[in-house]
Design a protein around this motif. Sequence first.
Motif, PDB file in Angstrom:
ATOM      1  N   ARG A   1       0.807  -1.216   0.000  1.00  0.00           N
ATOM      2  CA  ARG A   1       0.000   0.000   0.000  1.00  0.00           C
ATOM      3  C   ARG A   1       0.848   1.279   0.000  1.00  0.00           C
ATOM      4  O   ARG A   1       0.323   2.378   0.184  1.00  0.00           O
ATOM      5  N   SER A   2       2.121   1.118  -0.231  1.00  0.00           N
ATOM      6  CA  SER A   2       3.010   2.282  -0.251  1.00  0.00           C
ATOM      7  C   SER A   2       3.101   2.854  -1.666  1.00  0.00           C
ATOM      8  O   SER A   2       2.504   2.333  -2.610  1.00  0.00           O
ATOM      9  N   ARG A   3       3.908   3.905  -1.823  1.00  0.00           N
ATOM     10  CA  ARG A   3       4.088   4.513  -3.143  1.00  0.00           C
ATOM     11  C   ARG A   3       4.786   3.576  -4.123  1.00  0.00           C
ATOM     12  O   ARG A   3       4.615   3.703  -5.327  1.00  0.00           O
ATOM     13  N   VAL A   4       5.566   2.650  -3.619  1.00  0.00           N
ATOM     14  CA  VAL A   4       6.275   1.725  -4.517  1.00  0.00           C
ATOM     15  C   VAL A   4       5.488   0.431  -4.729  1.00  0.00           C
ATOM     16  O   VAL A   4       5.928  -0.443  -5.479  1.00  0.00           O
ATOM     17  N   GLY A   5       4.312   0.315  -4.077  1.00  0.00           N
ATOM     18  CA  GLY A   5       3.540  -0.927  -4.122  1.00  0.00           C
ATOM     19  C   GLY A   5       3.222  -1.435  -5.520  1.00  0.00           C
ATOM     20  O   GLY A   5       3.461  -2.621  -5.824  1.00  0.00           O
ATOM     21  N   PRO A   6       2.666  -0.600  -6.441  1.00  0.00           N
ATOM     22  CA  PRO A   6       2.327  -1.105  -7.776  1.00  0.00           C
ATOM     23  C   PRO A   6       3.536  -1.630  -8.546  1.00  0.00           C
ATOM     24  O   PRO A   6       3.455  -2.665  -9.218  1.00  0.00           O
ATOM     25  N   TYR A   7       4.659  -0.926  -8.418  1.00  0.00           N
ATOM     26  CA  TYR A   7       5.874  -1.349  -9.129  1.00  0.00           C
ATOM     27  C   TYR A   7       6.441  -2.628  -8.501  1.00  0.00           C
ATOM     28  O   TYR A   7       6.913  -3.520  -9.208  1.00  0.00           O
ATOM     29  N   LEU A   8       6.376  -2.702  -7.186  1.00  0.00           N
ATOM     30  CA  LEU A   8       6.868  -3.880  -6.503  1.00  0.00           C
ATOM     31  C   LEU A   8       6.001  -5.101  -6.840  1.00  0.00           C
ATOM     32  O   LEU A   8       6.502  -6.233  -6.912  1.00  0.00           O
ATOM     33  N   ALA A   9       4.717  -4.872  -7.083  1.00  0.00           N
ATOM     34  CA  ALA A   9       3.825  -5.964  -7.478  1.00  0.00           C
ATOM     35  C   ALA A   9       4.247  -6.539  -8.831  1.00  0.00           C
ATOM     36  O   ALA A   9       4.257  -7.761  -9.032  1.00  0.00           O
ATOM     37  N   LEU A  10       4.608  -5.659  -9.776  1.00  0.00           N
ATOM     38  CA  LEU A  10       5.078  -6.118 -11.083  1.00  0.00           C
ATOM     39  C   LEU A  10       6.355  -6.939 -10.945  1.00  0.00           C
ATOM     40  O   LEU A  10       6.507  -8.007 -11.554  1.00  0.00           O
ATOM     41  N   VAL A  11       7.292  -6.432 -10.155  1.00  0.00           N
ATOM     42  CA  VAL A  11       8.559  -7.125  -9.961  1.00  0.00           C
ATOM     43  C   VAL A  11       8.324  -8.485  -9.305  1.00  0.00           C
ATOM     44  O   VAL A  11       8.901  -9.504  -9.714  1.00  0.00           O
ATOM     45  N   SER A  12       7.474  -8.513  -8.293  1.00  0.00           N
ATOM     46  CA  SER A  12       7.192  -9.766  -7.590  1.00  0.00           C
ATOM     47  C   SER A  12       6.546 -10.785  -8.530  1.00  0.00           C
ATOM     48  O   SER A  12       6.875 -11.981  -8.484  1.00  0.00           O
ATOM     49  N   ALA A  13       5.625 -10.313  -9.365  1.00  0.00           N
ATOM     50  CA  ALA A  13       4.965 -11.210 -10.314  1.00  0.00           C
ATOM     51  C   ALA A  13       5.962 -11.794 -11.301  1.00  0.00           C
ATOM     52  O   ALA A  13       5.955 -13.001 -11.589  1.00  0.00           O
ATOM     53  N   ASN A  14       6.832 -10.937 -11.826  1.00  0.00           N
ATOM     54  CA  ASN A  14       7.813 -11.413 -12.800  1.00  0.00           C
ATOM     55  C   ASN A  14       8.779 -12.432 -12.195  1.00  0.00           C
ATOM     56  O   ASN A  14       9.280 -13.322 -12.889  1.00  0.00           O
ATOM     57  N   SER A  15       9.040 -12.299 -10.910  1.00  0.00           N
ATOM     58  CA  SER A  15      10.001 -13.200 -10.266  1.00  0.00           C
ATOM     59  C   SER A  15       9.436 -14.608 -10.040  1.00  0.00           C
ATOM     60  O   SER A  15      10.189 -15.568  -9.924  1.00  0.00           O
ATOM     61  N   VAL A  16       8.091 -14.733  -9.994  1.00  0.00           N
ATOM     62  CA  VAL A  16       7.482 -16.057  -9.737  1.00  0.00           C
ATOM     63  C   VAL A  16       6.660 -16.551 -10.916  1.00  0.00           C
ATOM     64  O   VAL A  16       5.941 -17.542 -10.805  1.00  0.00           O
ATOM     65  N   ILE A  17       6.779 -15.886 -12.057  1.00  0.00           N
ATOM     66  CA  ILE A  17       5.875 -16.158 -13.180  1.00  0.00           C
ATOM     67  C   ILE A  17       5.984 -17.594 -13.680  1.00  0.00           C
ATOM     68  O   ILE A  17       5.013 -18.174 -14.153  1.00  0.00           O
ATOM     69  N   ARG A  18       7.154 -18.214 -13.543  1.00  0.00           N
ATOM     70  CA  ARG A  18       7.334 -19.583 -14.016  1.00  0.00           C
ATOM     71  C   ARG A  18       7.009 -20.615 -12.929  1.00  0.00           C
ATOM     72  O   ARG A  18       6.438 -21.659 -13.208  1.00  0.00           O
ATOM     73  N   LYS A  19       7.384 -20.295 -11.702  1.00  0.00           N
ATOM     74  CA  LYS A  19       7.210 -21.262 -10.617  1.00  0.00           C
ATOM     75  C   LYS A  19       5.792 -21.301 -10.075  1.00  0.00           C
ATOM     76  O   LYS A  19       5.294 -22.353  -9.686  1.00  0.00           O
ATOM     77  N   ASP A  20       5.131 -20.139 -10.030  1.00  0.00           N
ATOM     78  CA  ASP A  20       3.808 -20.089  -9.423  1.00  0.00           C
ATOM     79  C   ASP A  20       2.921 -19.118 -10.210  1.00  0.00           C
ATOM     80  O   ASP A  20       2.735 -17.962  -9.803  1.00  0.00           O
ATOM     81  N   PRO A  21       2.378 -19.552 -11.346  1.00  0.00           N
ATOM     82  CA  PRO A  21       1.561 -18.659 -12.182  1.00  0.00           C
ATOM     83  C   PRO A  21       0.370 -18.049 -11.443  1.00  0.00           C
ATOM     84  O   PRO A  21       0.020 -16.891 -11.672  1.00  0.00           O
ATOM     85  N   LYS A  22      -0.234 -18.828 -10.563  1.00  0.00           N
ATOM     86  CA  LYS A  22      -1.406 -18.308  -9.842  1.00  0.00           C
ATOM     87  C   LYS A  22      -1.019 -17.150  -8.940  1.00  0.00           C
ATOM     88  O   LYS A  22      -1.718 -16.125  -8.875  1.00  0.00           O
ATOM     89  N   LEU A  23       0.106 -17.272  -8.234  1.00  0.00           N
ATOM     90  CA  LEU A  23       0.576 -16.189  -7.382  1.00  0.00           C
ATOM     91  C   LEU A  23       0.968 -14.979  -8.216  1.00  0.00           C
ATOM     92  O   LEU A  23       0.676 -13.833  -7.848  1.00  0.00           O
ATOM     93  N   ALA A  24       1.604 -15.229  -9.362  1.00  0.00           N
ATOM     94  CA  ALA A  24       1.997 -14.125 -10.238  1.00  0.00           C
ATOM     95  C   ALA A  24       0.771 -13.340 -10.702  1.00  0.00           C
ATOM     96  O   ALA A  24       0.779 -12.103 -10.728  1.00  0.00           O
ATOM     97  N   LEU A  25      -0.297 -14.052 -11.044  1.00  0.00           N
ATOM     98  CA  LEU A  25      -1.522 -13.361 -11.460  1.00  0.00           C
ATOM     99  C   LEU A  25      -2.106 -12.516 -10.339  1.00  0.00           C
ATOM    100  O   LEU A  25      -2.644 -11.429 -10.580  1.00  0.00           O
ATOM    101  N   SER A  26      -1.996 -12.993  -9.112  1.00  0.00           N
ATOM    102  CA  SER A  26      -2.520 -12.216  -7.985  1.00  0.00           C
ATOM    103  C   SER A  26      -1.733 -10.918  -7.824  1.00  0.00           C
ATOM    104  O   SER A  26      -2.305  -9.866  -7.498  1.00  0.00           O
TER     105      SER A  26
END
Length: 441
Positions: free
Chosen positions: A144-169
């Motif tokens: 919920r911080s100012r960096v939250g949306p960007y951090l969400a993108l980075v987090s998704a990209n880091s798990v996109i292969r291992k956990d697609p469901k988490l990446a989508l969240s």
Amino acid sequence: MGFLRRLLLTGTLIGAALAVAVCARAESLDDLAPYKMIRSLQFVQDTVVLGDHSAMEMQRFLLTTIDERLRTAEPAIFDDPRNVDAALVYAMSGGNPDTLELLIRKDIAGHFDSRLTDALRSYLGGRGSQSVKSLAEIFPEYKRSRVGPYLALVSANSVIRKDPKLALSYFDWARLVAPGTIVEEAALRRSIYLAGEAGWVDKSMTYANRYARRFLRSPYASQFADLFVKLAVDHFDALKEEDILEVLSFMDVPRQREVYLRMARLAAISGKNKLASLAAERAQILSGDGESVPKVLADLYSGLASVPSSDVASAMEAIAAIPDDQLSAKDRALKAAARAVAEEVLRTPKAARVPDAVAEEPVPQAAEDASYDGLNEAESAERTMDPQAADGGQTPVAAAPQKETEEQQDKAGIDPAFDSFVSSGRSKLDEIDALLKGEGS
């Protein structure tokens, strides 16, 4: 309405550029707060994905200017948490990763959270898998911080292969907290790919529909078109035609025609002949009277789809009539491959017959030398290279002369012309396979 929208966007962009320039004059570059510069960068990036491509030059300018400002900033400037967040957003917005490294080395006062910077350094350095655990632990704290949306993108990209469901969240959260921004555009585009690859067709179509509604003027819309075409071709049997038409309905005629052509091409290469024919027909309908190239391409892809049909002769005539000078190098290769396949399908082999000499006289029994009579060229070469067959009949291979003679008699009954036809056909198909290997959309 489109003209007024572009005019408003351009006017707002000019205003933002002037504001940056005025601020830079009122305060020297050394005095301008990084968080103010990041706000201008975010506005410009959002303007770009909403359709004003002229703002891309301003985006490059701002990235360079912010980089210089951060590198020359006094450590005390990061006493303001907004400037710390600005540096992190810059790093996650396509900024120079070396600048973040420099800021971390200079951070004696501990303004930067080492857990977050370590995870970002791993991600930006191409070691995203090493940052997965750290990002998963950090994200709830920063979401919920100012960096939250960007951090969400980075987090998704880091798990996109291992956990697609988490990446989508993660992508869904990024879209939720940053609607209408470059963050939402990137999240939607990547969600289409991720859901499609995971086989979640309905989800992928939902994301595609939202993207088409909001970001068709983005400079990355061509990537979206490729993703949508691949989704439609890979999952055509699971999709409803009206769902595809709904997504395309948000596009103007030239864009629709381009998507249909891409779809027809990929479908033809993939063997989805029904879809290839439908898409090519749609592209032909959408081609204007003075637009010859789209019609030519539609004819080519339709012809490719018709080669395996019962009307292969007509398909070959249509393909042969297509002018090469209106095709790209790849499409000329496809045309050549299609013609080769059609020619092989249409070629009639000579009727097999038994030579008179074989009918009148029995084939002599093999003695010491394994006879090559009745073998075609390939078998003769194989027999020559086989050490067991070339040792004068002393090996177990030559121990059953009666069986070998029967095989020779069978071989002798094959017309050499037919054998040549089969060999030539296989060779042609091998060449075509090599030609189409690696073909994409």
